[in-house]
Design a protein around this motif. Structure first.
Motif, PDB file in Angstrom:
ATOM      1  N   ALA A  61       0.835  -1.206   0.000  1.00  0.00           N
ATOM      2  CA  ALA A  61       0.000   0.000   0.000  1.00  0.00           C
ATOM      3  C   ALA A  61       0.868   1.253   0.000  1.00  0.00           C
ATOM      4  N   ARG A  62       1.979   1.215   0.716  1.00  0.00           N
ATOM      5  CA  ARG A  62       2.894   2.353   0.727  1.00  0.00           C
ATOM      6  C   ARG A  62       3.470   2.589  -0.671  1.00  0.00           C
ATOM      7  N   MET A  63       3.771   1.510  -1.369  1.00  0.00           N
ATOM      8  CA  MET A  63       4.305   1.637  -2.730  1.00  0.00           C
ATOM      9  C   MET A  63       3.265   2.296  -3.645  1.00  0.00           C
ATOM     10  N   ARG A  64       2.022   1.887  -3.527  1.00  0.00           N
ATOM     11  CA  ARG A  64       0.972   2.483  -4.362  1.00  0.00           C
ATOM     12  C   ARG A  64       0.839   3.985  -4.087  1.00  0.00           C
ATOM     13  N   THR A  65       0.983   4.368  -2.837  1.00  0.00           N
ATOM     14  CA  THR A  65       0.915   5.788  -2.492  1.00  0.00           C
ATOM     15  C   THR A  65       2.057   6.567  -3.139  1.00  0.00           C
ATOM     16  N   GLU A  66       3.263   6.035  -3.071  1.00  0.00           N
ATOM     17  CA  GLU A  66       4.429   6.708  -3.639  1.00  0.00           C
ATOM     18  C   GLU A  66       4.316   6.841  -5.156  1.00  0.00           C
ATOM     19  N   LEU A  67       3.674   5.863  -5.789  1.00  0.00           N
ATOM     20  CA  LEU A  67       3.527   5.898  -7.245  1.00  0.00           C
ATOM     21  C   LEU A  67       2.662   7.071  -7.706  1.00  0.00           C
ATOM     22  N   LYS A  68       1.865   7.631  -6.829  1.00  0.00           N
ATOM     23  CA  LYS A  68       0.972   8.735  -7.195  1.00  0.00           C
ATOM     24  C   LYS A  68       1.628  10.106  -7.062  1.00  0.00           C
ATOM     25  N   ASN A  69       2.837  10.147  -6.557  1.00  0.00           N
ATOM     26  CA  ASN A  69       3.489  11.426  -6.268  1.00  0.00           C
ATOM     27  C   ASN A  69       4.334  11.890  -7.457  1.00  0.00           C
ATOM     28  N   PRO A  70       3.879  12.897  -8.225  1.00  0.00           N
ATOM     29  CA  PRO A  70       4.647  13.365  -9.394  1.00  0.00           C
ATOM     30  C   PRO A  70       5.838  14.225  -9.014  1.00  0.00           C
ATOM     31  N   LYS A  71       5.957  14.561  -7.750  1.00  0.00           N
ATOM     32  CA  LYS A  71       7.095  15.363  -7.316  1.00  0.00           C
ATOM     33  C   LYS A  71       8.360  14.524  -7.159  1.00  0.00           C
ATOM     34  N   ILE A  72       8.203  13.216  -7.148  1.00  0.00           N
ATOM     35  CA  ILE A  72       9.354  12.313  -7.076  1.00  0.00           C
ATOM     36  C   ILE A  72       9.684  11.884  -8.503  1.00  0.00           C
ATOM     37  N   HIS A  73      10.827  12.263  -9.004  1.00  0.00           N
ATOM     38  CA  HIS A  73      11.195  12.032 -10.406  1.00  0.00           C
ATOM     39  C   HIS A  73      11.960  10.711 -10.556  1.00  0.00           C
ATOM     40  N   ALA A  74      11.313   9.653 -10.139  1.00  0.00           N
ATOM     41  CA  ALA A  74      11.946   8.336 -10.144  1.00  0.00           C
ATOM     42  C   ALA A  74      11.711   7.623 -11.469  1.00  0.00           C
ATOM     43  N   TYR A  75      12.605   6.709 -11.782  1.00  0.00           N
ATOM     44  CA  TYR A  75      12.475   5.888 -12.990  1.00  0.00           C
ATOM     45  C   TYR A  75      13.155   4.544 -12.753  1.00  0.00           C
ATOM     46  N   LEU A  76      12.876   3.595 -13.654  1.00  0.00           N
ATOM     47  CA  LEU A  76      13.547   2.300 -13.654  1.00  0.00           C
ATOM     48  C   LEU A  76      14.469   2.229 -14.866  1.00  0.00           C
ATOM     49  N   ASP A  77      15.705   1.794 -14.666  1.00  0.00           N
ATOM     50  CA  ASP A  77      16.624   1.571 -15.784  1.00  0.00           C
ATOM     51  C   ASP A  77      16.179   0.353 -16.587  1.00  0.00           C
ATOM     52  N   VAL A  78      16.315   0.444 -17.899  1.00  0.00           N
ATOM     53  CA  VAL A  78      15.976  -0.648 -18.813  1.00  0.00           C
ATOM     54  C   VAL A  78      17.164  -0.879 -19.738  1.00  0.00           C
ATOM     55  N   THR A  79      17.530  -2.132 -19.951  1.00  0.00           N
ATOM     56  CA  THR A  79      18.614  -2.442 -20.883  1.00  0.00           C
ATOM     57  C   THR A  79      18.154  -3.500 -21.888  1.00  0.00           C
ATOM     58  N   VAL A  80      18.604  -3.317 -23.124  1.00  0.00           N
ATOM     59  CA  VAL A  80      18.417  -4.309 -24.182  1.00  0.00           C
ATOM     60  C   VAL A  80      19.808  -4.693 -24.667  1.00  0.00           C
ATOM     61  N   VAL A  81      20.157  -5.963 -24.529  1.00  0.00           N
ATOM     62  CA  VAL A  81      21.489  -6.444 -24.895  1.00  0.00           C
ATOM     63  C   VAL A  81      21.340  -7.601 -25.871  1.00  0.00           C
ATOM     64  N   TYR A  82      22.059  -7.516 -26.985  1.00  0.00           N
ATOM     65  CA  TYR A  82      22.062  -8.644 -27.916  1.00  0.00           C
ATOM     66  C   TYR A  82      23.494  -8.937 -28.342  1.00  0.00           C
ATOM     67  N   GLY A  83      23.716 -10.190 -28.708  1.00  0.00           N
ATOM     68  CA  GLY A  83      25.031 -10.623 -29.153  1.00  0.00           C
ATOM     69  C   GLY A  83      24.908 -11.722 -30.181  1.00  0.00           C
ATOM     70  N   ARG A  84      25.982 -11.955 -30.901  1.00  0.00           N
ATOM     71  CA  ARG A  84      26.002 -12.949 -31.982  1.00  0.00           C
ATOM     72  C   ARG A  84      26.942 -14.094 -31.634  1.00  0.00           C
ATOM     73  N   LYS A  85      26.524 -15.304 -31.993  1.00  0.00           N
ATOM     74  CA  LYS A  85      27.408 -16.456 -31.845  1.00  0.00           C
ATOM     75  C   LYS A  85      28.380 -16.469 -33.026  1.00  0.00           C
ATOM     76  N   PRO A  86      29.665 -16.598 -32.772  1.00  0.00           N
ATOM     77  CA  PRO A  86      30.644 -16.571 -33.868  1.00  0.00           C
ATOM     78  C   PRO A  86      30.352 -17.625 -34.926  1.00  0.00           C
ATOM     79  N   GLY A  87      30.752 -17.308 -36.164  1.00  0.00           N
ATOM     80  CA  GLY A  87      30.561 -18.231 -37.275  1.00  0.00           C
ATOM     81  C   GLY A  87      29.377 -17.835 -38.117  1.00  0.00           C
ATOM     82  N   GLY A  88      29.085 -18.644 -39.111  1.00  0.00           N
ATOM     83  CA  GLY A  88      27.961 -18.372 -39.991  1.00  0.00           C
ATOM     84  C   GLY A  88      28.255 -17.234 -40.949  1.00  0.00           C
ATOM     85  N   LYS A  89      27.281 -16.933 -41.795  1.00  0.00           N
ATOM     86  CA  LYS A  89      27.411 -15.863 -42.768  1.00  0.00           C
ATOM     87  C   LYS A  89      26.826 -14.575 -42.199  1.00  0.00           C
ATOM     88  N   LEU A  90      27.195 -13.462 -42.781  1.00  0.00           N
ATOM     89  CA  LEU A  90      26.706 -12.174 -42.349  1.00  0.00           C
ATOM     90  C   LEU A  90      26.045 -11.431 -43.520  1.00  0.00           C
TER      91      LEU A  90
END
Length: 433
Positions: free
Chosen positions: A395-424
């Motif tokens: 319930a405390r978390m829900r209350t904090e979520l309503k406060n626009p004076k707190i400029h909070a955010y969650l970090d998001v990452t997208v990571v991709y990589g390739r397995k060596p070999g094959g054609k490009l």
């Protein structure tokens, strides 16, 4: 009587429709054999039924046909009062009692499909929420309707974040795609639509995916923490999203992903932080958001599965052997606080304040309605909190979520990589319509 026999066959055919891929793929050969036997039994029992005296009651005729055909039809208490009476009736009418007929309560052998369906959907209920049955306790999140709706909302947020794209990895006409932890299956379905020639498999602990799906899409019940059952060097693309708190050993997970990816294929992982922060001083050490983040990370440690993979993905993928690893960062505001005067400072996908505000409004809705499902099992089971204490914390978390004076955010990452070999060759990036 022939109609009753075919009704039994129809029941058998309906089982894979309820759980279309995870059961049908596992039991395909079994079903073919059982369907053949059932058709033969239906023809045989038609002749038997025709020879019964006309005075024989319909209920007794149905019982005799049921017993001789060894149907999977559920036990009817109106006909079978108890095992002793059934044995007596079999003796009276010259029928052989079958100890292997699961419909008579003797054994589950020979009814693999029915047994598997019942087992997977025998969900656990805790604190008013529904959880998966297969590998009970391996995952912290519910699989009920509320949770499914929030998963689809999160999919919408990821599309907004990636500007409508289903992936960032540079793919070249992928033919085999694996979506691990598919949830409602919405990403896998849209990926199958985007690449009609590809075979897309979504795996999860829960059979909560829709019945009507593209013909090139399938869903299977799998535990990602067990040894993978797919061939090595098989997938062109492996997609991972929101598996925080779900993997017991991330290095082993990426090692398996590497082994099962084709040379030249890609693996992509999308994760977000569970610890809200800010680019100004509105989130400090004494902020509730800081307490929330510390609590989630602590619960993950007690649960045995980390919630910090969002900041570890790149290093772990490179350690597993992937090359050309690319990390892209974004930010999800906790509510609609972004304005021309207040916005994030970099690492936000270069989005303007309007887009950040829109993402924040959706994120607020998702978190406000989802914090119970996100934390109730972790707090009460892993953390040992009482249900009442956990609800006060939420319930405390829900209350904090309503406060626009707190400029909070969650970090998001997208990571991709390739397995060596094959054609490009030339690559493509799929988007939703």
């Amino acid at each position: 009587m022939m109609e009753a026999s075919y009704q039994k066959l129809h029941f058998l055919l309906e089982i894979p429709q309820q759980f279309p891929h995870q059961l049908f793929d596992i039991q395909q050969s079994f079903n073919c054999e059982v369907m053949t036997q059932t058709l033969e039994a239906a023809q045989a029992t038609e002749a038997s039924a025709a020879s019964l005296p006309h005075s024989t009651s319909p209920a007794l005729q149905e019982y005799l046909v049921h017993d001789s055909a060894q149907s999977l039809t559920p036990h009817n208490p109106a006909i079978h009062d108890d095992d002793d009476d059934e044995i007596g009736d079999d003796a009276d009418y010259g029928q052989d009692f079958n100890n292997n007929d699961s419909a008579l309560g003797g054994s589950l052998i020979g009814c693999d499909t029915d047994t598997l369906a019942s087992f997977i959907t025998d969900y656990r209920y805790e604190n008013g929420r529904r959880y998966h049955a297969y590998r009970d306790g391996e995952y912290w999140g519910p699989n009920d309707e509320t949770s499914s709706e929030l998963q689809d909302l999160a999919h919408h947020m990821y599309l907004m974040t990636l500007e409508g794209r289903l992936h960032l990895a540079p793919l070249n006409n992928p033919q085999t795609v694996l979506d691990i932890g598919t949830g409602t299956g919405i990403w896998a379905i849209e990926m199958a639509d985007a690449y009609p020639s590809a075979h897309v498999i979504g795996t999860d602990l829960s059979p909560i995916q829709p019945l009507f799906i593209p013909p090139n899409c399938a869903f299977e019940i799998e535990d990602l923490n067990l040894d993978w059952t797919y061939p090595k060097n098989h997938f062109d693309f492996i997609h991972v999203r929101e598996l925080f708190g779900s993997v017991s050993d991330w290095d082993e997970f990426f090692a398996q992903a590497f082994a099962h990816t084709k040379p030249g294929g890609h693996v992509e992982i999308l994760e977000h932080s569970v610890w809200p922060v800010s680019d100004d001083d509105t989130v400090g050490e004494d902020s509730f958001f800081t307490l929330w983040g510390k609590t989630v990370v602590e619960m993950g440690k007690k649960f045995g599965k980390s919630f910090t993979i969002w900041e570890e993905s790149r290093e772990r993928m490179e350690r597993a052997g992937f090359v050309d690893v690319v990390e892209t960062k974004y930010k999800w505001p906790m509510n609609g606080w972004p304005t021309p005067e207040h916005r994030t400072h970099g690492d936000d996908g270069e989005k303007n304040w309007r887009k950040l505000r829109k993402i924040g409004i959706w994120n607020q809705l998702r978190l406000y309605n989802g914090v119970e499902g996100f934390m109730i099992r972790l707090l009460t089971v892993a953390g040992g909190w009482s249900y009442e204490s956990a609800q006060v914390f939420l319930a405390r978390m829900r209350t904090e979520l309503k406060n626009p004076k707190i400029h909070a955010y969650l970090d998001v990452t997208v990571v991709y990589g390739r397995k060596p070999g094959g054609k490009l060759p030339p690559t493509t990036t799929a988007s939703t319509p």
